[in-house]
Design a protein around this motif. Structure first.
Motif, PDB file in Angstrom:
ATOM      1  N   UNK A 186     -65.167  28.146 -91.586  1.00  0.00           N
ATOM      2  CA  UNK A 186     -64.431  29.159 -90.828  1.00  0.00           C
ATOM      3  C   UNK A 186     -65.408  30.056 -90.060  1.00  0.00           C
ATOM      4  N   UNK A 187     -66.510  30.422 -90.708  1.00  0.00           N
ATOM      5  CA  UNK A 187     -67.491  31.273 -90.018  1.00  0.00           C
ATOM      6  C   UNK A 187     -68.143  30.522 -88.857  1.00  0.00           C
ATOM      7  N   UNK A 188     -68.309  29.200 -89.022  1.00  0.00           N
ATOM      8  CA  UNK A 188     -68.930  28.433 -87.933  1.00  0.00           C
ATOM      9  C   UNK A 188     -68.000  28.369 -86.716  1.00  0.00           C
ATOM     10  N   UNK A 189     -66.685  28.444 -86.976  1.00  0.00           N
ATOM     11  CA  UNK A 189     -65.745  28.506 -85.840  1.00  0.00           C
ATOM     12  C   UNK A 189     -65.923  29.835 -85.112  1.00  0.00           C
ATOM     13  N   UNK A 190     -66.044  30.915 -85.888  1.00  0.00           N
ATOM     14  CA  UNK A 190     -66.262  32.232 -85.280  1.00  0.00           C
ATOM     15  C   UNK A 190     -67.564  32.232 -84.484  1.00  0.00           C
ATOM     16  N   UNK A 191     -68.600  31.636 -85.064  1.00  0.00           N
ATOM     17  CA  UNK A 191     -69.883  31.566 -84.357  1.00  0.00           C
ATOM     18  C   UNK A 191     -69.738  30.809 -83.040  1.00  0.00           C
ATOM     19  N   UNK A 192     -68.983  29.706 -83.072  1.00  0.00           N
ATOM     20  CA  UNK A 192     -68.798  28.918 -81.847  1.00  0.00           C
ATOM     21  C   UNK A 192     -68.041  29.719 -80.796  1.00  0.00           C
ATOM     22  N   UNK A 193     -67.077  30.553 -81.240  1.00  0.00           N
ATOM     23  CA  UNK A 193     -66.336  31.399 -80.292  1.00  0.00           C
ATOM     24  C   UNK A 193     -67.264  32.424 -79.655  1.00  0.00           C
ATOM     25  N   UNK A 194     -68.100  33.028 -80.502  1.00  0.00           N
ATOM     26  CA  UNK A 194     -69.015  34.063 -79.988  1.00  0.00           C
ATOM     27  C   UNK A 194     -70.065  33.448 -79.072  1.00  0.00           C
ATOM     28  N   UNK A 195     -70.530  32.259 -79.421  1.00  0.00           N
ATOM     29  CA  UNK A 195     -71.589  31.620 -78.632  1.00  0.00           C
ATOM     30  C   UNK A 195     -71.070  31.020 -77.338  1.00  0.00           C
ATOM     31  N   UNK A 196     -69.758  30.772 -77.272  1.00  0.00           N
ATOM     32  CA  UNK A 196     -69.176  30.129 -76.091  1.00  0.00           C
ATOM     33  C   UNK A 196     -69.307  31.034 -74.868  1.00  0.00           C
ATOM     34  N   UNK A 197     -69.705  30.464 -73.750  1.00  0.00           N
ATOM     35  CA  UNK A 197     -69.811  31.267 -72.526  1.00  0.00           C
ATOM     36  C   UNK A 197     -68.431  31.540 -71.931  1.00  0.00           C
ATOM     37  N   UNK A 198     -67.410  30.801 -72.373  1.00  0.00           N
ATOM     38  CA  UNK A 198     -66.055  30.995 -71.856  1.00  0.00           C
ATOM     39  C   UNK A 198     -65.405  32.188 -72.557  1.00  0.00           C
ATOM     40  N   UNK A 199     -64.659  32.981 -71.795  1.00  0.00           N
ATOM     41  CA  UNK A 199     -64.002  34.152 -72.393  1.00  0.00           C
ATOM     42  C   UNK A 199     -62.583  33.838 -72.848  1.00  0.00           C
ATOM     43  N   UNK A 200     -62.131  32.642 -72.566  1.00  0.00           N
ATOM     44  CA  UNK A 200     -60.791  32.225 -73.005  1.00  0.00           C
ATOM     45  C   UNK A 200     -60.938  30.925 -73.797  1.00  0.00           C
ATOM     46  N   UNK A 201     -60.409  30.929 -75.023  1.00  0.00           N
ATOM     47  CA  UNK A 201     -60.668  29.831 -75.970  1.00  0.00           C
ATOM     48  C   UNK A 201     -59.369  29.384 -76.641  1.00  0.00           C
ATOM     49  N   UNK A 202     -59.158  28.078 -76.706  1.00  0.00           N
ATOM     50  CA  UNK A 202     -58.069  27.501 -77.503  1.00  0.00           C
ATOM     51  C   UNK A 202     -58.702  26.748 -78.667  1.00  0.00           C
TER      52      UNK A 202
END
Lengths: 169, 169, 169, 169
Positions: free
Chosen positions: B60-76
């Motif tokens: 679950x934390x790795x999903x959060x990390x991927x969201x934070x690291x993503x350059x996109x501001x909109x995520x599905x």
């Protein structure tokens, strides 16, 4: 509460196995909502069941009348893709107060459709229906076309007939 | 540009005909986008391919990390429905600056899933994907769950396990 | 008139969306016959609804009893693939007069099944049902397995578990 | 070895999403054999790809020529249902030695088709293909039509256009 106004289009075409032709029968929208496990509060009204290439000006005006008469302020319209932009333009004129480009829209109206009939096991109809219902819940008052996962303002969209894709002007 | 982060869930389960069991193989998200004729600019990243009942805190934390690291501001995020709310809660804490309930969210994150595997000819996966991509384009920064055609704030939603439907608290 | 005896198997498995598991509910055989526009005179009898890996000797004997008790001389049995050969062997012993290998068979019995559940949009179930019904109309008295478009004598067939294909010994 | 001669018909019609019409492209027979997990030794030859209502006498004769030239003694022909009986009659004359009704047939030829295109998620095509391949393996030399799960002799069958069902004369 969202009103879904059904007008036909590829969305609802099906195969008549005796004549070997494509034809309309009942709308598939309620079945699609059921399969999509949709729990949005909706009311489905079948206005007509036609190919949008055969839609007359009178029929287009009757869609506008249905939008204006509807007590719901958020409306999804299922419509053939070929003249969807033309109906959106007429609705935009009918649904606003004030000048055509700068007026105030009374409701959020989202037109959607499909490139392949739902009954043919295709998938863009379900994808588009989920998309249109979501845009109808979140976009401000105005007239939009929801196709290909995108929402287009009525005055900045065309169907590219060579590719079958909706795009900005 | 929208990032689609794939974590598995019912969405992507398929039938292994040799063992007679349900299993994961490749994600179906690119095929679903193709069938939906989606023309939204997306990038698909497969983070994991698991049943959400087996998702660990580290995952679950790795999903959060991927969201934070993503350059996109909109995520599905595609996710199993059983612990979708739990992941949403962790993402809400990770994705905002300031206090848990009153902070400022950095991105629009929309979790979605399916009750029936896409590969089983079901339809809620496609409906939900169209819905989630549309909410991701229109909702303000925050963490949401898009299921049953609706968008829920992360802190006002639960899965009713008896009915299989997501509902407000 | 052909009797179709339903025993379950992959043929009839479906997805339980609340538990996320594969389970049996009602048989899909009548729906499959309808979709196949089948006009063969058939009677469908559901004997049991089980995974053939869990089929007991008593259940296998009850299938033989149902074959013997049936007034129809041509019978199709839907059955899980894993122990289909074992049931065929028991039926061969039960359905003939005289010595096991040289006796006279009383009826034409054709066992069939599927590698992928019909409810998962798969196709081998329908293909196999059309095949089994056709073999049942044309083959002489005996016990056969109809899989992969072929008809195998009960004593010259095995399921290759690595490939999922039925083959001669 | 069975030869499958493809001539088109509803079997192979598909939806052209740009024109919104039904059209032919490639045959679906190899894909159908794969989905049906067919392991019969077959060779697929596409002779033409047309609606049987538009089939000319010359085309019908070319099908007979292909049957005669084929090294395989068992042949399945996929064909539109509307003039399937007419082609069967011509094949019966071409495929036998001696007088029309009392002659000796050289091969087993089975014509089959579908009421609903395979590409539309329908099921009678797969059911009929499984049925036709099975009848082709078991019936004596002659010309037959395999539809609705039944095998009809070429001179005792007609398509009931009101019901879409094949029946004895």
């Amino acid at each position: 509460m969202i009103a879904i106004l059904v007008t036909g289009g590829t969305f609802d075409k099906q195969y008549n196995e005796l004549s070997g032709t494509l034809a309309f029968n009942e709308t598939h929208v309620p079945e699609m909502l059921r399969l999509g496990r949709c729990r949005v509060d909706v009311v489905v009204r079948q206005l007509m069941m036609i190919d949008s290439l055969e839609m007359t000006g009178a029929e287009r005006r009757s869609i506008a009348d249905a939008c204006l008469a509807s007590s719901e302020s958020r409306i999804v319209i299922t419509h053939g893709t070929d003249t969807m932009v033309e109906t959106a333009r007429l609705l935009a004129a009918a649904m606003q107060d004030g000048p055509p480009e700068g007026g105030h829209y009374r409701k959020t109206v989202v037109l959607t459709g499909a490139m392949v009939p739902y009954a043919f096991g295709s998938s863009d109809g379900l994808f588009n229906l989920g998309s249109a219902l979501s845009f109808a819940q979140t976009l401000p008052a105005g007239v939009y076309i929801a196709m290909n996962g995108r929402a287009f303002a009525w005055n900045d969209v065309r169907k590219n007939r060579a590719s079958g894709i909706f795009e900005n002007l």
